[in-house]
Design an enzyme around this catalytic site. Structure first.
Site, mmCIF file in Angstrom:
data_model
loop_
_atom_site.group_PDB
_atom_site.id
_atom_site.type_symbol
_atom_site.label_atom_id
_atom_site.label_comp_id
_atom_site.label_asym_id
_atom_site.label_seq_id
_atom_site.Cartn_x
_atom_site.Cartn_y
_atom_site.Cartn_z
ATOM 1 N N LYS A 192 0.821 -1.215 0.000
ATOM 2 C CA LYS A 192 0.000 0.000 0.000
ATOM 3 C C LYS A 192 0.854 1.265 0.000
ATOM 4 C CE LYS A 192 -4.385 -1.876 1.364
ATOM 5 N NZ LYS A 192 -5.564 -1.849 2.244
ATOM 6 N N ARG B 95 -3.668 -10.459 4.117
ATOM 7 C CA ARG B 95 -4.010 -10.481 2.693
ATOM 8 C C ARG B 95 -2.825 -9.867 1.950
ATOM 9 N NH1 ARG B 95 -6.230 -6.950 -1.074
ATOM 10 N NH2 ARG B 95 -7.721 -7.855 -2.575
#
Length: 276
Positions: free
Chosen positions: A216, A255
């Site tokens: 991210k 994840r």
């Protein structure tokens, strides 16, 4: 097919985006053959199940219609299920979730936590499948404007609690619920770091917690140099660090895009813990 909730924790969820515009791997697995091959590879590398998404939820992304989303994910899930690969469907739409479950998906991963489509709770309750409820305040095009908190950890926990209450009221069994604090969704980098540092408070809500920090942008910003933020495909080591911190804080699963590296790191963590 094995229920992912019965797998030993920490669980590793492999990311499979069948979209042209996802922030990390958009377009790489847009063809059916490429998507299926990669999904099988993620399981071979140690993923417990593969999360298939047909609509980008990166900040600022424009929505696609339900028919397009279904056309992207259903053939992939059908082929993966036939190959014995457990899959989840990453969607906020009840109609897409229903089609994916019919095709063989075994988990619904709803980044809106049921807020985007009021019919999702019925679909999940009828299916009796696990449901990932992520903390969410609005769709991608406006999420940046919604990243306003007085105490991000307290407010995320309270809002996740409200989503749990709504799910239970809709007939979803408590033992089928998984929570996700939603890093990057209506959150600044500072909010992400605070949630990461106090993840134990999310875990204390009493439900399995799925943590998703893989690649991210806040990691890229942290690692920026004179060239700018660290490129997406050079954030693997930083992602592994977030994985180990999350599982040490009690997260049920992570994840991730780079499955093998994260599985290897978790195995080292487990061996170290077992040797104490």
């Amino acid at each position: 097919m094995t229920d992912p909730l019965t797998a030993a924790s920490p669980v590793v969820v492999g990311v499979l985006n069948v979209t042209p515009d996802s922030f990390s791997d958009g377009g790489r697995y847009a063809s059916l053959d490429a998507a299926v091959t990669h999904g099988v590879q993620l399981i071979t590398e140690g993923a417990n199940f593969v999360d298939v998404g047909g609509e980008s939820t990166r900040p600022g992304a424009e929505r696609v219609d339900a028919a397009t989303e279904r056309a992207r994910v259903v053939p992939v899930i059908t082929e993966l299920a036939a190959a014995g690969v457990p899959t989840s469907i990453d969607t906020t739409r009840a109609s897409v979730a229903a089609a994916a479950l019919s095709a063989g998906a075994v988990v619904v991963n709803d980044v809106s936590g049921g807020l985007a489509d009021r019919d999702m709770v019925r679909v999940v309750a009828d299916a009796g499948c696990p449901w990932v409820l992520m903390h969410w305040r609005g769709h991608s095009e406006r999420m940046r404007d919604l990243a306003v908190y007085t105490d991000v950890v307290k407010e995320v926990c309270a809002e996740l609690g409200a989503r749990v209450d709504a799910a239970l009221a809709g007939g979803v069994a408590a033992h089928r619920l998984i929570l996700d604090p939603g890093l990057g969704f209506a959150k600044t980098a500072e909010h992400n770091w605070r949630l990461s540092a106090r993840l134990d408070q999310v875990v204390a809500l009493g439900f399995p917690v799925l943590f998703g920090a893989s690649r991210k942008s806040y990691l890229g910003s942290l690692l920026a140099d004179t060239r700018g933020p660290r490129p997406v495909d050079e954030r693997a080591a930083a992602t592994i660090a977030t994985t180990l911190l999350a599982v040490d804080a009690g997260a049920w699963g992570v994840r991730v895009h780079d499955v093998r590296a994260n599985v290897d790191a978790i195995r080292v963590w487990q061996a170290t813990k077992a040797a104490r």
